[in-house]
Design an enzyme around this catalytic site. Structure first.
Site, PDB file in Angstrom:
ATOM      1  CB  SER A  29      10.241  28.485   4.953  1.00  0.00           C
ATOM      2  OG  SER A  29      10.566  29.569   4.078  1.00  0.00           O
ATOM      3  CG  ASN A 116       3.052  38.087  -0.680  1.00  0.00           C
ATOM      4  OD1 ASN A 116       3.922  37.583   0.029  1.00  0.00           O
ATOM      5  ND2 ASN A 116       2.258  39.059  -0.251  1.00  0.00           N
ATOM      6  CG  HIS A 162     -19.840  -8.827   0.168  1.00  0.00           C
ATOM      7  ND1 HIS A 162     -20.390  -7.771   0.854  1.00  0.00           N
ATOM      8  CD2 HIS A 162     -20.577  -8.981  -0.956  1.00  0.00           C
ATOM      9  CE1 HIS A 162     -21.435  -7.315   0.176  1.00  0.00           C
ATOM     10  NE2 HIS A 162     -21.567  -8.020  -0.928  1.00  0.00           N
ATOM     11  CB  SER A 283      11.020 -12.632   9.757  1.00  0.00           C
ATOM     12  OG  SER A 283      11.167 -12.741  11.157  1.00  0.00           O
ATOM     13  CE  LYS A 289       6.507 -13.755   8.347  1.00  0.00           C
ATOM     14  NZ  LYS A 289       5.263 -13.454   8.893  1.00  0.00           N
ATOM     15  CD  GLU A 296       3.055  -5.992   5.267  1.00  0.00           C
ATOM     16  OE1 GLU A 296       2.426  -6.635   6.093  1.00  0.00           O
ATOM     17  OE2 GLU A 296       4.300  -5.996   5.222  1.00  0.00           O
ATOM     18  CD  GLN A 328       7.324  30.097   5.757  1.00  0.00           C
ATOM     19  OE1 GLN A 328       7.599  31.182   5.267  1.00  0.00           O
ATOM     20  NE2 GLN A 328       7.823  29.697   6.912  1.00  0.00           N
TER      21      GLN A 328
END
Ligand code: ARG
Length: 472
Positions: A29, A116, A162, A283, A289, A296, A328
């Site tokens: 790890s 631990n 709405h 774009s 654009k 986003e 882990q």
């Protein structure tokens, strides 16, 4: 990471052969838990002092131990000491570093301590530190939203339910609605911090230690409020990680809702805002654009924040006490959520701080969709008409307007009277947007004066949040 030399293991004694490659690869790890190194070193220094107070390290041994830990820390920061794939995890790598510096004395530090309780301590320390960075970034976003809100307390905008025009609102009021959500997130993180401030160190593998350690002293040195009252719980518990991931997921959800609004606002259909060039993208094919990628991505990243939470809850579900290696799997979702928030928040704050609000367009569209109909109905209520009848009368008026292609304020007095005897010429007094905003002046309403009151109250809250994050 180099490919290392002889594998370093903390548990070789009872084994005759070495582990299979497949096990080693599964088990390792250090490639992701290495970021716990500074916290592991902090905890090691505290543990060394406790061993010394317990008479298990001589004065000179303690000094050499602390010196070596300091030196190892410098070597980690400079990159001179690196973990290798032969180190199973961060604890193993750092023990190797200590042994390289101290020889046999380095082996004394493990007394009374297990990976631990160590790993549970490290992760708490890491998170408590990083939560403060996250709160600072949240404060920057709140600040950006508040300074736009201050400029737009008087700016009327279509308020929606709405996603349909409902009633006009102050655009500042809408921006502050988002600030309240983020302020609650910070409140939640501060509350989380109080519960996370419990030190597992001293719990050993699961049962505590027969050595005369002082878990309370260690807890204090590491900035925890107390030492864990139950060693089994201390090494098994990952509530602090799950709860952090919930807080982070909810921040993500709030960012996604703000992100979605910005996407709408910036669209050709709305044109409420224009994004600064620095926070929008183009774009590759369409030269005209200007895309809201920041908003986003903020919306999209909420998916992985929610994913981290479900990952950890699923790992924890059904685990018997106490430590299991499944645990882990707690680290990668936690790290990913921390990284994600630290990446997204500054971008969203920058987007909000630099967006230009199309005040004229917002104000012009505020009354669209008969958004002042409720004001008219409430006027009739003030004159004693039951709301049920007022609602009905205004409903008829709206239909009449639709049929005759008129807006509410274009109706003549005669036309009004024809639709319902409840309407009198003064009915038209309420059909203006600034009046409608100002009228909503009760606590929590959208009246610009109330928006300014909110700003005053929020500034105090946000200042306190900023000081907390700065450690004041
Ligand atoms: N790398 C381990 C983890 O992240 C550290 C604890 C290992 N403990 C053990 N008993 N094998 O959980």
């Amino acid at each position: 990471m180099s490919d290392g030399g002889k594998p370093m293991r903390l548990w070789g004694g009872r084994f005759e052969g070495g582990p299979a490659d497949a096990l080693t690869r599964l088990s390792v790890s250090v490639q992701f838990d290495w970021r716990l190194a500074p916290y592991d070193l902090l905890a090691s220094r505290a543990h060394a002092r406790v061993l010394h107070r317990a008479g298990l390290l001589e004065d000179d041994e303690l000094n050499r131990m602390i010196g070596a830990l300091d030196d190892l820390e410098h070597a980690c920061v400079s990159g001179e000491f690196r973990p290798t794939v032969a180190d199973e995890d961060v604890h193993t790598a750092l023990e190797r570093g200590l042994l390289e510096r101290l020889g046999a004395l380095g082996g004394k530090l493990r007394a009374g301590r297990s990976r631990n309780d160590q790993v549970a301590t490290d992760l708490r320390l890491y998170l408590r530190d990083h939560v403060r960075h996250i709160v600072s970034r949240l404060v920057e976003l709140e600040t950006a939203l508040m300074s736009q809100a201050e400029q737009h307390a008087e700016t009327a905008a279509p308020g929606m339910t709405h996603l349909q025009h409902a009633q006009p609102v102050s655009f500042g009021h809408q921006l502050l609605a988002h600030v309240h959500a983020f302020a609650r997130d910070i409140d939640r993180l501060r509350d989380w911090d109080r519960r996370a401030a419990v030190s597992p160190l001293g719990s050993g593998a699961l049962a505590g230690s027969s050595l005369p350690l002082d878990p309370q002293a260690v807890a204090e040195e590491l900035g925890f409020g107390s030492a864990a009252p139950n060693s089994m719980d201390a090494v098994a518990d990952r509530d602090f990680a799950a709860e952090f991931l919930f807080c982070a997921a909810l921040v993500g959800v709030h960012l996604s809702r703000l992100g979605e609004e910005v996407v709408l606002w910036a669209s050709q259909e709305f044109r409420w805002i224009e994004m600064d060039d620095a926070y929008s993208t183009g774009s590759s094919i369409m030269p005209q654009k200007k895309n809201p990628d920041v908003a986003e991505l903020a919306r999209g990243k909420s998916g992985r924040l929610i994913g981290s939470l479900t990952t950890l809850l699923t790992v924890l579900k059904g685990l018997p006490l106490t430590y299991n290696r499944d645990l882990q799997e707690d680290k990668e979702p936690v790290f990913d959520s921390v990284d994600t928030l630290l990446l997204v928040l500054p971008a969203v704050a920058g987007l909000v701080a630099t967006m230009r609000v199309n005040t004229a367009r917002l104000a012009a569209s505020a009354p669209d969709g008969f958004a002042l109909a409720t004001d008219l109905a409430e006027l009739l209520v003030r004159k004693g008409v039951p709301f049920r009848d007022a609602h009905e009368a205004v409903g008829h008026l709206v239909v009449w307007c639709q049929v005759h292609d008129k807006t509410l304020d274009e109706i003549t007095d005669e036309e009004l009277a024809k639709v319902s005897p409840h309407f009198t010429p003064d009915s038209r007094d309420v059909l203006n947007v600034p009046g409608a905003l100002a009228a909503r002046k009760a606590h929590g309403g959208t009246a610009p004066d109330r928006v300014r009151d909110q700003l005053v109250a929020l500034r105090e809250i946000v200042d306190a949040q900023a000081s907390w994050a700065a450690g004041a």
